[in-house]
Design a protein around this motif. Structure first.
Motif, mmCIF file in Angstrom:
data_model
loop_
_atom_site.group_PDB
_atom_site.id
_atom_site.type_symbol
_atom_site.label_atom_id
_atom_site.label_comp_id
_atom_site.label_asym_id
_atom_site.label_seq_id
_atom_site.Cartn_x
_atom_site.Cartn_y
_atom_site.Cartn_z
ATOM 1 N N THR A 190 115.577 -25.302 92.068
ATOM 2 C CA THR A 190 115.120 -23.973 92.446
ATOM 3 C C THR A 190 115.808 -22.898 91.614
ATOM 4 O O THR A 190 116.921 -23.095 91.116
ATOM 5 C CB THR A 190 115.367 -23.674 93.941
ATOM 6 O OG1 THR A 190 116.759 -23.778 94.214
ATOM 7 C CG2 THR A 190 114.588 -24.614 94.830
ATOM 8 N N THR A 217 116.148 -18.363 91.617
ATOM 9 C CA THR A 217 115.943 -17.181 92.440
ATOM 10 C C THR A 217 115.809 -15.966 91.549
ATOM 11 O O THR A 217 116.667 -15.702 90.713
ATOM 12 C CB THR A 217 117.110 -16.988 93.429
ATOM 13 O OG1 THR A 217 117.201 -18.151 94.258
ATOM 14 C CG2 THR A 217 116.886 -15.773 94.311
ATOM 15 N N GLU A 249 115.289 -11.740 91.388
ATOM 16 C CA GLU A 249 115.680 -10.583 92.201
ATOM 17 C C GLU A 249 115.095 -9.304 91.637
ATOM 18 O O GLU A 249 114.792 -9.218 90.451
ATOM 19 C CB GLU A 249 117.204 -10.444 92.220
ATOM 20 C CG GLU A 249 117.937 -11.592 92.835
ATOM 21 C CD GLU A 249 119.447 -11.357 92.894
ATOM 22 O OE1 GLU A 249 119.901 -10.230 92.609
ATOM 23 O OE2 GLU A 249 120.157 -12.303 93.226
ATOM 24 N N LYS A 290 114.493 -10.868 97.038
ATOM 25 C CA LYS A 290 114.775 -12.113 96.324
ATOM 26 C C LYS A 290 113.625 -13.085 96.558
ATOM 27 O O LYS A 290 113.173 -13.262 97.687
ATOM 28 C CB LYS A 290 116.069 -12.740 96.832
ATOM 29 C CG LYS A 290 117.298 -11.890 96.592
ATOM 30 C CD LYS A 290 118.535 -12.516 97.179
ATOM 31 C CE LYS A 290 119.723 -11.598 97.024
ATOM 32 N NZ LYS A 290 120.917 -12.111 97.710
ATOM 33 N N ALA A 291 113.168 -13.687 95.466
ATOM 34 C CA ALA A 291 112.111 -14.687 95.537
ATOM 35 C C ALA A 291 112.667 -15.993 94.989
ATOM 36 O O ALA A 291 113.276 -16.013 93.920
ATOM 37 C CB ALA A 291 110.901 -14.243 94.720
ATOM 38 N N THR A 292 112.474 -17.073 95.724
ATOM 39 C CA THR A 292 112.938 -18.389 95.301
ATOM 40 C C THR A 292 111.727 -19.243 94.966
ATOM 41 O O THR A 292 110.742 -19.251 95.698
ATOM 42 C CB THR A 292 113.778 -19.058 96.405
ATOM 43 O OG1 THR A 292 114.877 -18.195 96.724
ATOM 44 C CG2 THR A 292 114.323 -20.397 95.965
ATOM 45 N N ASP A 349 113.023 -13.282 100.410
ATOM 46 C CA ASP A 349 114.027 -12.636 101.256
ATOM 47 C C ASP A 349 114.003 -11.136 100.960
ATOM 48 O O ASP A 349 114.214 -10.723 99.821
ATOM 49 C CB ASP A 349 115.419 -13.213 100.959
ATOM 50 C CG ASP A 349 116.496 -12.587 101.822
ATOM 51 O OD1 ASP A 349 116.243 -12.324 103.008
ATOM 52 O OD2 ASP A 349 117.607 -12.350 101.290
ATOM 53 N N ALA A 362 111.372 -14.656 89.362
ATOM 54 C CA ALA A 362 111.538 -16.066 89.744
ATOM 55 C C ALA A 362 110.647 -16.959 88.888
ATOM 56 O O ALA A 362 111.076 -18.027 88.436
ATOM 57 C CB ALA A 362 111.227 -16.254 91.225
#
Length: 114
Positions: free
Chosen positions: A36, A38, A40, A47-49, A60, A85
């Motif tokens: 993964t 992340t 930002e 935040k995108a994962t 998030d 991301a």
């Protein structure tokens, strides 16, 4: 071993190498699904994962950005985090592919299909 059979010995080596590469590509595909990254935006407010294959798995959002008057700003921050991301996922995928091609002794910059 294949003396007198021309290039068949080399063909056997090539087939074995191709099978090895196919197996390692399959392993890499599986690893990319579990790795993964992340992305930002807004100094970490959003935040995108995503997996290294680019699949978005989590988002998030800091609650402090929810102001009805700034709806467009929030949307822009979310999109920016997702794009970040995805870019990181692509970079990670390319990095892992480069490791694999080096391990297999293939020329640098050789683009193998996914």
């Amino acid at each position: 071993m294949f003396k007198g059979m021309g290039g068949l010995g080399d063909m056997g080596k090539m087939m074995k190498a191709a099978q090895e590469m196919q197996g390692k590509m399959g392993e890499l595909q599986e690893r990319l699904e579990t790795m993964t990254v992340t992305g930002e935006s807004g100094t970490g407010l959003v935040k995108a994962t995503a997996t290294a294959k680019g699949e978005l798995t989590a988002l998030d959002i800091d609650p402090s950005i929810f102001n009805p008057d700034e709806k467009e700003v929030v949307e822009d921050l979310i999109l920016a985090a997702i794009k970040d991301a995805q870019q990181k996922a692509q970079a990670k995928s390319q990095e892992e592919m480069q490791k694999l091609t080096q391990e297999l002794g293939l020329p640098a910059g050789m683009n193998l299909p996914f």
